[in-house]
Structures are given as C-alpha cells and as structure tokens.
Scaffold this motif. Structure first.
Motif, PDB file in Angstrom:
ATOM      1  N   UNK A  31       0.817  -1.209   0.000  1.00  0.00           N
ATOM      2  CA  UNK A  31       0.000   0.000   0.000  1.00  0.00           C
ATOM      3  C   UNK A  31       0.851   1.260   0.000  1.00  0.00           C
ATOM      4  N   UNK A  32       1.840   1.292   0.861  1.00  0.00           N
ATOM      5  CA  UNK A  32       2.680   2.475   1.019  1.00  0.00           C
ATOM      6  C   UNK A  32       4.101   2.040   1.344  1.00  0.00           C
ATOM      7  N   UNK A  33       4.995   3.014   1.377  1.00  0.00           N
ATOM      8  CA  UNK A  33       6.370   2.784   1.803  1.00  0.00           C
ATOM      9  C   UNK A  33       6.662   3.660   3.022  1.00  0.00           C
ATOM     10  N   UNK A  34       7.454   3.127   3.952  1.00  0.00           N
ATOM     11  CA  UNK A  34       7.849   3.872   5.138  1.00  0.00           C
ATOM     12  C   UNK A  34       9.335   3.627   5.391  1.00  0.00           C
ATOM     13  N   UNK A  35       9.973   4.462   6.203  1.00  0.00           N
ATOM     14  CA  UNK A  35      11.403   4.274   6.476  1.00  0.00           C
ATOM     15  C   UNK A  35      11.708   2.897   7.057  1.00  0.00           C
ATOM     16  N   UNK A  36      12.685   2.204   6.442  1.00  0.00           N
ATOM     17  CA  UNK A  36      13.013   0.865   6.912  1.00  0.00           C
ATOM     18  C   UNK A  36      14.500   0.576   7.009  1.00  0.00           C
ATOM     19  N   UNK A  37      15.337   1.444   6.464  1.00  0.00           N
ATOM     20  CA  UNK A  37      16.776   1.176   6.435  1.00  0.00           C
ATOM     21  C   UNK A  37      17.498   1.950   7.535  1.00  0.00           C
ATOM     22  N   UNK A  38      18.296   1.223   8.297  1.00  0.00           N
ATOM     23  CA  UNK A  38      19.098   1.793   9.379  1.00  0.00           C
ATOM     24  C   UNK A  38      18.253   2.616  10.340  1.00  0.00           C
ATOM     25  N   UNK A  39      17.254   1.955  10.873  1.00  0.00           N
ATOM     26  CA  UNK A  39      16.403   2.567  11.890  1.00  0.00           C
ATOM     27  C   UNK A  39      17.009   2.274  13.256  1.00  0.00           C
ATOM     28  N   UNK A  40      17.245   3.315  14.032  1.00  0.00           N
ATOM     29  CA  UNK A  40      17.802   3.142  15.374  1.00  0.00           C
ATOM     30  C   UNK A  40      16.665   3.065  16.378  1.00  0.00           C
ATOM     31  N   UNK A  41      16.656   2.011  17.167  1.00  0.00           N
ATOM     32  CA  UNK A  41      15.626   1.848  18.190  1.00  0.00           C
ATOM     33  C   UNK A  41      16.174   0.941  19.282  1.00  0.00           C
ATOM     34  N   UNK A  42      15.386   0.766  20.341  1.00  0.00           N
ATOM     35  CA  UNK A  42      15.827   0.010  21.507  1.00  0.00           C
ATOM     36  C   UNK A  42      16.146  -1.429  21.132  1.00  0.00           C
ATOM     37  N   UNK A  75     -10.697   3.508   6.308  1.00  0.00           N
ATOM     38  CA  UNK A  75     -10.571   4.953   6.149  1.00  0.00           C
ATOM     39  C   UNK A  75      -9.151   5.409   6.473  1.00  0.00           C
ATOM     40  N   UNK A  76      -8.574   4.857   7.538  1.00  0.00           N
ATOM     41  CA  UNK A  76      -7.198   5.210   7.897  1.00  0.00           C
ATOM     42  C   UNK A  76      -6.237   4.771   6.802  1.00  0.00           C
ATOM     43  N   UNK A  77      -6.404   3.543   6.314  1.00  0.00           N
ATOM     44  CA  UNK A  77      -5.542   3.063   5.226  1.00  0.00           C
ATOM     45  C   UNK A  77      -5.692   3.949   3.996  1.00  0.00           C
ATOM     46  N   UNK A  78      -6.920   4.326   3.656  1.00  0.00           N
ATOM     47  CA  UNK A  78      -7.167   5.173   2.500  1.00  0.00           C
ATOM     48  C   UNK A  78      -6.459   6.515   2.649  1.00  0.00           C
ATOM     49  N   UNK A  79      -6.549   7.109   3.835  1.00  0.00           N
ATOM     50  CA  UNK A  79      -5.903   8.400   4.066  1.00  0.00           C
ATOM     51  C   UNK A  79      -4.399   8.296   3.874  1.00  0.00           C
ATOM     52  N   UNK A  80      -3.814   7.188   4.312  1.00  0.00           N
ATOM     53  CA  UNK A  80      -2.372   6.984   4.159  1.00  0.00           C
ATOM     54  C   UNK A  80      -1.993   6.794   2.695  1.00  0.00           C
ATOM     55  N   UNK A  81      -2.797   6.054   1.963  1.00  0.00           N
ATOM     56  CA  UNK A  81      -2.490   5.753   0.564  1.00  0.00           C
ATOM     57  C   UNK A  81      -2.638   6.992  -0.311  1.00  0.00           C
ATOM     58  N   UNK A  82      -3.768   7.696  -0.195  1.00  0.00           N
ATOM     59  CA  UNK A  82      -4.055   8.788  -1.133  1.00  0.00           C
ATOM     60  C   UNK A  82      -3.232  10.044  -0.869  1.00  0.00           C
ATOM     61  N   UNK A  83      -2.566  10.116   0.283  1.00  0.00           N
ATOM     62  CA  UNK A  83      -1.715  11.280   0.569  1.00  0.00           C
ATOM     63  C   UNK A  83      -0.230  10.948   0.490  1.00  0.00           C
TER      64      UNK A  83
END
Length: 766
Positions: free
Chosen positions: A507-518, A569-577
């Motif tokens: 559906x969408x792309x989000x940051x996935x490379x070299x993510x710093x977390x606990x 609706x949430x998924x749609x908002x993420x996709x269309x924007x």
C-alpha cells in the motif's frame, strides 16, 4: 535469562583499538571550523554584499598569518545573513585570533556536531512541524498499540512512563503476565501489557526447552519494533556514536502492549493467532505485526484470519511486506483488509571521512563501531594488492597503511574484500563501489570506509602522483539531508500479492533502512574483528519489519485524531496522501535495480507515507466487512473457507464482486486481447469540513488510456458519498511491460489532492 560477562566486551576492545593508536602517526594540530558572528551595523559601504565583506576579511588574514606563498589558507565555508549575520570558516588558532581583531567582529566559537534525533525518521516524515498530525493527535495519547513480535526488554528507557497520563483507558482489558525473569512490576503506564504464547511451539516439538518462558525479548526484534512505534523520549541514544541524539517513537504518547509469539525455538501460526486474538480481546486500537506467512491462501493465513476480526472491530492491522526483494511477486501480507508496508531508505548516512595528505576530503560510508585513530598512514595502491583478494599479500605488505581496494559493482565480491582485509588485520581500508546495497549494510568489523567510483578517481590520482601518499580516516560521523531519499530498498518484497493479486500491494512505503531503536543489551549489536562482540542498548536494524512500525505509529496518531474512522478509512488516508517523489522532487528510485531506475507501485505502493497530509485527506475510500466478503465470494471460496475468515454466517454471497472500493488500481492484461481491459466503480466520501468540488487528473500508463466518468465531483456536505467509474483500454500494441500512472482528484482551490496509483502489468508476472 542468558547473560554474558561485560569484561568479555571491554578488555579485548581496549587492546584492539590501542593497537591502532600505537601504530598511528600523529600529525600536527589541524585547523577547525568556527562560526563567526559579525556586527551588521558596521557593514562597510565599500562592499556591495555581506559575502564580499566576509571574503575580504578572510583574504586579509591570509597574508597576515601565512603569507601569499603558503599552501595552507583559511577557507570560507558559509556566509549567513538571515538566521544570523556572519560566516563559518576553517581557521587555525592563529587565524582565529586575526579574525577576532578584524573590523566588525562580535564572537566566534567552534562548530559543533548537530544533535540528531536518533530514529530521525519522525523528522524525515515532517512530524516535528509546529502543526500537523503530532499535535492534532496529542502525540497519540491513550491509543493502544498491540505489537505481535518476539517480546520486549522492559528495562529499556524507551518503555519508561515519564510524561504518560496515569489513567489507563477503561477499554483496556489486558494484563501484564508473569513469567521467567518477568514480573508485573515491569509494566507501567507506557508498557501496559505483556503476554506470551508458545503452546504451539511446544506442541510442535514436545522435547523443546523454552529458553525464556515469558514476554522478555531474547532476540531484540520485538524491542526494536515496539520502541519504533511508541517508544518514550530517551536522551543520548546512539549506535556507538552514530546518530547520537534523542530517540523517540512515532507515537510517543501511545500505550504499548506486547504479545510474544516469536521464539528462538520456532514461530508457528497457532501462536500468532493466539497473540492476535488476545490483542483484539484486550482492546487494542492498532496491531503492528512485522512478520508474515508465505505461500498460503487467505483462508489459511493466520494474519489474514485474525486481522479480519480486528477490522470488524475498527482495529487497523499494519503489516510488513517481507524482505525477499527485488523479485516481483515475493510479497506476503497482501491481504485486502490490512495495511501492507514496504521499506525505503532515509536521508541520513553515516561516515567515514577520508582525508588525503594533500588536504582533500572525501565523505564515505561506514558504521565501524569505534572512534579509532587511523591518521596520517601510508596510502597503498598497487596492482598486486588493490584487488584485496589475498590475505597473504595483504598481511605481508599492507599492514602498516591504508589499502585502497579496486572498484567492485558486485555486492558479494565487496563483502569478500571486507573479509580479507579484516583477516589481514589492516590498520585501514578504502573500498570503492556505487552499489546501493552497501548502504544497507552495517557489517563494518574493520576500520574502513566505502567511497564512490567518482570520488575514487581523485584518490587514485593522488596515490599515483605522490611518492609517499598518506591518508586519514575519521569515524562516527552522521550526515542528514542526503539526496536522493527516500528510495525503495533493494530487500523490500515486491507485489503483486500471491494471495490475491487483484488489489495493489504494497500500500505504502515507510522508512526501513538503518532505523535506530531500543535493543536487547545482552545481544551482539556490532563487532570489531571476529573476536570482539559489542552489545548496545540501541541498534540499527533494516527491513520491512522496521517500516511496518512506522506506519503503525502513524496509524495510531490518526486513530487519536479521528477516533470515528474505520480501518479502511485510515488506510485510505495513508495511501491517497503518500508521496511518489523523493527530496529532489523526482520520482522515487528503486535500489533493487539500477539506482537511476524509478520505482513502480509494485515496490512502493502509493509512495512514501506522509503523516501530516493523511490527517486531512479530503476524500476517503471506505469499505465494510461485507465488501470484503463480496470479494471472497467472487474468488469462489467455499462457504467453509469464507467462514474460516469471517467466523460468522451473517455474511452472504448475494453480491459477489472483485471491484473492492480500494484507493488504488491494478490490471493484468494479455497482448492478444485489445478490448477493454477493466472497468472499476469507486465510491469516495467527503471528509473535508464542508462542501467541495474535485476534478480528475490522470497520468496515463504507457500504452494504455484511462478515462474517468464523471470527470468532476461536487460534494454538497461533509460525509456525502459519490461514485465514479474508471475504464482502462489499450491504446497501442507494445512489448509486454509493467506501466503505471495515477488518478488524482484535485479540489477546486487546491486545498486537497487525492491520489491513487494505477498499475497495468502483463498477466505473466502473476
């Protein structure tokens, strides 16, 4: 709990780095960069611009301190006229004193390393703006995110409850389950629940001995994903000096509940189903699950089954696309009623500054986990060694310098070069490659840096033209604002979905490379050589497992801002924007192929997630549970197969339809047929504040023509629904390929644009 004595990490590391210190040559004191403030009221009229004044100031100190014939000279870096009035320059201590005595001088101080927020991705996604989704959602306050993963390390500072409200929402029915090295006191107002499910693993192997029979995380994966979703603020987090700053999750005021279903001893569908089942019962608002099942139909996929029940209750399920890219059709979680997330790069790199003996500076890539002194060493480049493929030669000739290895385009050969350099115990190495795969690697176990082929030309020229070339390498540097970014990561799995290819996934792309977390502080986070293992409280991980919790966190923020919205609706908002453009305003590139190739929606979906725009999408494509059942009926699933998903006979198959009201379009064609490819019917709901009018704008996929009817939509009031049709036809016969375009509904006045990607692909790829 498995533990490792700390001295195993500390003593060898000290010895190993000291070995380099003793062998390194220490040069003379270097110039530094200073920021210099000047008095604007004393601006000399003889100059036409402030920059000329600053350049003149620099020129005046050249002869005063060094003489015109000196090779060294002060260097103007920036001139400033808005945020401040003055300049920055590279100056020696003597030059600095001369500047202080110049006309108009006010103050000067050394340039400082910027404090980068460690995940940085919230900044890359513009969540840190003074308005927008963070503030509209109050940072996700009181939304409950259930994470289905490998457990949690509750002592991590990311799970402290400082700043959390002291009243847990009444809808929460969960608990903090006691187990091995885990008691109820380890939960708090941030981590409100923790449960574990391993009966399936035990049933699969009755002789298994579960190593950590509790919700405690022994793998680090669950700790990383959950802190990415909603970790609290943590100062001073870093990966051995890289990305140092304040860590925080995407929804830092949301509540977390961990459901451990991943075990060192195995991971089975029954445990996953149990965890998701309990999460729904406990009252979570969003489920984040960074795993999937390959090669199973929807009615046998535990995530598909459990997520249908979640969707019925308004719970959005956010899932990872998989890490089997760049081949097509490798995606999992291509489930029509959930959010499927691809992984992209971010605008942050980690260096690696190579300084040549002539003063030339080149920025490279490295994550070597130590601030080693690799300073003023001989730079070695010759035909016998430059291949870097012989440990014996490297060990006998190059141990006292920095080896410059030959350029390689093959990622695997580059990894071999690294291994040979490490085995030879070299003081430093420079690798040459333009492969984007290298930017997804964090395996730097020797003091080395990767530079581009273009930059390597200057290094080779210098090495060949000097009798005794030297170089230095500086580590632990972080650079933000890298371009182009984002790009589709090479590893992210591509569509079409094997489980159902009629809906465009991801559906969408989000940051996935070299993510710093606990991370689990008792696990390997990095290594020096082969015998020095380094743990850390925070670690870089890459994968769609890291992209998924970013989308989960944004979904939690949207849930807080719009509690009445459905999961669709949430998924749609993420996709269309979502944005199909990178930070150079060009189409997002695909690092799975040639770096200059643009990514198709089969790799990135609608594009990079855009949280602030998703807050106010203008129009949404909603869907009911019955709509999904109509799709299952059209697939000719049997009543029992449908029942395994829906768990209820209240649904019917009176209106089977493949035409799901989805915010994207995908069509498969056969070149032997030149008739209409497909007709779609879509329904959009106006979620703007009032009446609004929209006009359709279409970017045509190559070799096809897309028509929209009607071409305009006039909404009279908020929440009104209107329909439109899309017809995709052949335009001309061409060689079979994947082409893509989009349909954008643009509001009159420009307040909203609602974009849906269109993919047309040959049927042979399914």
């Amino acid at each position: 709990m498995k533990s490792k004595p700390n001295f195993v990490f500390q003593i060898p590391l000290t010895f190993f780095i000291t070995h380099w210190f003793l062998l390194a040559f220490h040069g003379s004191a270097e110039s530094s960069t200073y920021i210099v403030h000047m008095d604007k009221s004393l601006f000399p009229n003889v100059f036409t611009t402030h920059r000329y004044w600053f350049e003149s100031t620099i020129d005046s100190i050249k002869s005063a301190t060094l003489g015109d014939s000196s090779e060294q000279s002060p260097k103007l870096v920036y001139s400033y006229n808005h945020a401040m009035f003055g300049f920055s320059a590279v100056l020696s201590s003597e030059e600095l004193e001369a500047v202080k005595n110049s006309h108009g001088f006010v103050a000067a101080y050394p340039d400082r390393s910027a404090t980068i927020d460690t995940t940085h991705t919230f900044e890359f996604l513009s969540l840190d703006s003074s308005s927008g989704l963070w503030h509209a959602s109050n940072f996700g306050e009181d939304v409950i995110v259930g994470v289905i993963d490998s457990g949690v390390w509750p002592e991590s500072e990311s799970f402290k409850d400082d700043g959390m409200t002291k009243k847990i929402p009444e809808r929460w029915k969960g608990t903090c389950e006691e187990g091995q090295e885990f008691n109820t006191s380890m939960c708090n107002f941030k981590l409100i629940g923790a449960r574990y499910f391993n009966k399936g693993v035990i049933a699969a192997n009755s002789n298994v001995s579960v190593s950590m029979n509790s919700a405690r995380d022994t793998e680090g994966h669950g700790t990383h994903t959950s802190s990415t979703v909603a970790g609290n603020y943590v100062s001073g987090a870093s990966f051995f000096g890289y990305a140092k700053g304040v860590a925080r999750g995407i929804a830092p005021r949301a509540r977390l509940a961990m459901y451990k279903v991943v075990w060192e001893e195995g991971r089975v569908a029954s445990d996953v189903l149990a965890g998701m089942d309990q999460a729904i019962a406990d009252g979570v608002d969003v489920i984040s699950i960074s795993m999937g099942f390959d090669g199973v139909p929807l009615y046998e996929d535990p995530i598909a089954i459990a997520s249908f029940a979640a969707m019925e209750k308004g719970v959005l399920v956010s899932s990872s696309a998989g890490n089997e890219g760049p081949d097509l059709g490798t995606l999992h979680n291509g489930i029509p009623w959930i959010l499927t997330v691809a992984a992209g790069t971010i605008d942050r790199t980690f260096g690696g500054t190579l300084v040549l003996g002539n003063g030339q500076t080149i920025i490279g890539w490295t994550l070597f986990p130590a601030n080693a002194l690799v300073e003023n060493l001989p730079l070695i480049y010759n035909k016998n060694l430059s291949a870097c493929n012989s440990v014996k030669l490297l060990s006998t000739v190059a141990t006292e310098g920095i080896i410059l290895c030959d350029s390689l385009s093959d990622h695997e050969l580059m990894l071999k070069q690294r291994r040979f350099v490490n085995e030879a115990s070299l003081l430093g190495a420079v690798f040459i490659s333009d492969s984007p795969l290298l930017n997804e690697s964090r395996n730097f176990i020797s003091p080395s840096v990767v530079i581009s082929v273009q930059d390597a030309e200057h290094v080779i020229k210098y090495a060949k033209s000097h009798k005794k070339p030297t170089a230095s390498i500086k580590f632990q540097q972080t650079f933000v604002g890298t371009k182009p970014a984002p790009a589709a990561a090479s590893y992210t799995s591509r569509g079409p979905s094997p489980s159902y290819h009629g809906v465009l996934k991801p559906d969408i792309m989000a940051p996935g490379s070299h993510v710093l977390a606990a991370f689990n502080p008792h696990l390997r986070a990095a290594s020096i050589g082969t015998n020095v293992i380094l743990p850390n409280d925070y670690s870089f991980l890459s994968g769609t497992s890291m992209a998924c919790p970013h989308a989960s966190g944004v979904s939690a923020l949207l849930k807080a801002a719009h509690p009445q919205w459905s999961a669709a609706a949430i998924r749609s908002a993420l996709v269309t924007t979502a944005s199909p453009l990178d930070n150079t305003q060009n189409p997002i590139r695909d690092y799975g192929y040639h770096p200059s190739q643009y990514a198709s929606p089969l790799a990135i979906g609608a594009g990079q997630i855009n949280p602030n725009k998703a807050l106010d999408p203008g129009l949404i494509y909603d869907a009911t549970p019955q709509d999904y059942v109509n799709l299952l009926c059209a697939l000719k699933y049997t009543q029992k197969q449908i029942l395994t998903i829906t768990r209820s006979t209240s649904y019917n198959c009176s209106k089977p339809s493949f035409d799901l009201n989805y915010p994207s379009f995908i069509v498969f064609y056969n070149n032997k047929t030149r008739s209409v490819v497909h007709k779609f019917r879509r329904t959009v709901t106006n979620v703007g504040d009032d009446a609004a009018s929209y006009r359709a704008k279409v970017t045509q996929p190559s070799a096809f023509v897309v028509t929209v009817s009607p071409e305009s939509l006039a909404f009279r009031y908020k929440n009104e629904k209107l329909n439109y049709d899309v017809i995709i036809k052949y335009r001309k016969y061409e060689k079979e390929n994947i082409s893509f375009g989009d349909l954008v509904w643009i509001e009159d006045g420009g307040a909203h644009s609602v974009r849906s990607p269109i993919v047309v692909a040959p049927s042979g790829i399914v």
